[in-house]
Write an enzyme that holds these catalytic residues in place. Structure first.
Site, mmCIF file in Angstrom:
data_model
loop_
_atom_site.group_PDB
_atom_site.id
_atom_site.type_symbol
_atom_site.label_atom_id
_atom_site.label_comp_id
_atom_site.label_asym_id
_atom_site.label_seq_id
_atom_site.Cartn_x
_atom_site.Cartn_y
_atom_site.Cartn_z
ATOM 1 C CB CYS A 58 -5.105 18.040 2.038
ATOM 2 S SG CYS A 58 -6.020 17.112 0.791
ATOM 3 C CG ASN A 59 -3.166 16.352 -2.027
ATOM 4 O OD1 ASN A 59 -2.237 15.978 -1.320
ATOM 5 N ND2 ASN A 59 -4.251 15.629 -2.225
ATOM 6 C CB SER A 117 -6.773 15.580 -8.044
ATOM 7 O OG SER A 117 -7.582 16.729 -8.084
ATOM 8 C CG ASP A 123 -16.043 13.344 -5.479
ATOM 9 O OD1 ASP A 123 -15.080 13.306 -4.678
ATOM 10 O OD2 ASP A 123 -17.031 12.604 -5.374
ATOM 11 C CD GLN A 128 -10.688 20.564 -1.637
ATOM 12 O OE1 GLN A 128 -10.067 20.287 -2.674
ATOM 13 N NE2 GLN A 128 -10.436 19.958 -0.485
ATOM 14 C CB ALA A 198 -16.632 17.442 14.062
ATOM 15 C CB ALA A 202 -14.490 14.584 10.211
#
Length: 451
Positions: A58-59, A117, A123, A128, A198, A202
């Site tokens: 996501c980053n 990060s 963590d 990832q 899900a 999530a």
């Protein structure tokens, strides 16, 4: 197969990427590579440049590859990122960063350790990175050099997290988002939360919200089976995707965390005539964004996307800054260890050939001299042969040491091969050549991590 013949041609580890510090979420979401799209992206990458792997979270979106030249390799990878996303190279150039060789090694080590990060020390990034490496291994796109690099990155990350304060009280983007919810809504006890999605994020979100005291959690997901499995683990309620609007209407907090490449929550899902005194908090934890950008402009709704959460994460970084120096020292140690292996790997063929060449001359000349001498006793023959071996060893000591230690060792190895007329026999790995499969020694005390 990970083992491949070592080429005499020097190689560079090249990295091109963007992250939360160089690009807003609007750019990151366009460059993001969804999990389902990774195999196709890796196949294109291998056809474009050769061995490599992609890290898309996501980053950040980063591409690591082996190239013959750092600058041209970075150009190829930049074009790959642009074409993979349908963007122009010119539009992404202001946002990308590039690293080569030891710079790329250091960057990956810091990323895996959570030092690069948005939330310092988070963590999630370690798993990832491991997932990205495993995906490339399973599709046979990683090769021995990047395989070794990835294993070393995971080992360094382990040391950073166990030996410094970075790993204490683990935090993540989700924990920052939960703190934002508490700040925005006050006490979360008695509140109702809706989780859209899900997957792993999530589930992590549900854990944090339950610890914060949320009374009721509802899950809406396109896959009903995954939603029910997740709900069963945490006592949540499942509603069908067709009831997303109704589920939002009854929630105090909406956390959208799907891996969808397109928006899943639109303005018409939010309803009309909301009570102006009752704020609906929406946490958009997806990249690409799960919530349509226009939702943030609707009355009675407060949206926290990844860009807004970044400001809150800066507070965490300040609190953990004291542990950063020790973590960076561990990273530096790991980089030096990897670069020693790298230099030895690149020059091993030339060193083996040079030694073989010198020993062949030594043996030939010793035999010629002994043939011209009469009455040489066995003891004196041993002395003569030993003297010849010591001469060879002393002559080769400085060249071999220089080849192993000099940053330009690979280029010097080519010069040595040309000067002495050395040739690789069919490109095969001679005895002692490294393949990328050896254990990685990271710990000063000699602890090894098998790759």
């Amino acid at each position: 197969m990970l083992i491949e013949p070592l080429r005499a041609k020097p190689a560079q580890i090249v990295l091109v990427g963007i992250n939360h510090t160089t690009a807003p979420v609007a750019v990151r979401e366009r460059l993001a590579i969804a999990p389902a799209a990774v195999p196709a992206a890796l196949a294109r990458l291998q056809m474009t440049i050769g061995n490599g792997f992609v890290l898309s979270t996501c980053n950040r979106v980063e591409v690591y590859a082996i190239a013959g030249h750092a600058e041209s390799g970075a150009t190829v990878l930049s074009r790959f990122l642009a074409e993979n996303s349908g963007m122009s190279v010119e539009s992404i150039l202001p946002h990308i960063y590039t690293h080569a060789h030891d710079g790329a090694v250091r960057h990956l080590f810091r990323v895996a350790a959570g030092l690069d990060s948005m939330v310092l020390g988070e963590d999630q990034i370690l798993s990832q990175v491991k997932t990205a490496l495993d995906e490339a291994r399973s599709l046979d796109t990683i090769g021995p050099i990047l395989h070794r690099l990835g294993s070393a990155a995971l080992a360094v990350s382990k040391r950073v997290r166990t030996r410094t304060g970075i790993g204490r009280s683990p935090v993540s983007v989700v924990s920052v988002a939960t703190r934002a919810a508490c700040r925005e809504l006050g006490d979360l006890r008695g509140k109702e939360a809706l989780i859209v999605g899900a997957g792993r994020v999530a589930e992590l979100t549900i854990r944090h919200l339950l610890r914060a005291g949320v009374a009721r959690i509802t899950i809406v997901n396109r896959s009903s089976q995954r939603a029910h499995e997740l709900a069963a683990r945490y006592g949540a309620v499942v509603r069908p995707w067709t009831e997303l609007r109704e589920a939002i209407a009854s929630a105090d907090l909406v956390a959208a965390c799907t891996s969808s490449p397109t928006v899943v929550v639109h303005p018409d899902h939010m309803g009309t005539g909301r009570d102006a005194t009752r704020v609906l908090l929406c946490l958009d934890l997806g990249v690409p964004r799960n919530l349509h950008p226009r939702i943030s402009g609707l009355p009675g709704i407060s949206v926290y996307d990844m860009d807004r959460l970044q400001a809150m994460a800066a507070e965490n970084r300040a609190q953990r800054e004291s542990a950063l120096q020790g973590a960076d020292e561990i990273v530096t140690e790991g980089v030096e260890t990897f670069m020693e292996w790298w230099r030895a790997r690149q020059v091993a063929p030339a060193i083996a050939q040079l030694r073989a060449h010198a020993e062949e001359i030594r043996d030939s000349e010793v035999e010629r001299a002994l043939a011209r001498m009469t009455g040489v006793s066995p003891r004196n023959e041993v002395i003569i042969r030993g003297m010849a071996s010591r001469i060879i060893g002393k002559l080769l000591h400085l060249p071999v040491t220089t080849l192993k230690s000099d940053p330009e060792g690979a280029n010097l190895a080519q010069v040595v091969q040309q000067l002495f007329g050395l040739e690789e026999a069919g490109g095969q790995c001679p005895s002692g050549r490294m393949t990328g499969q050896e254990p990685i020694t990271i710990e000063p005390a000699g602890t090894t991590y098998q790759t």
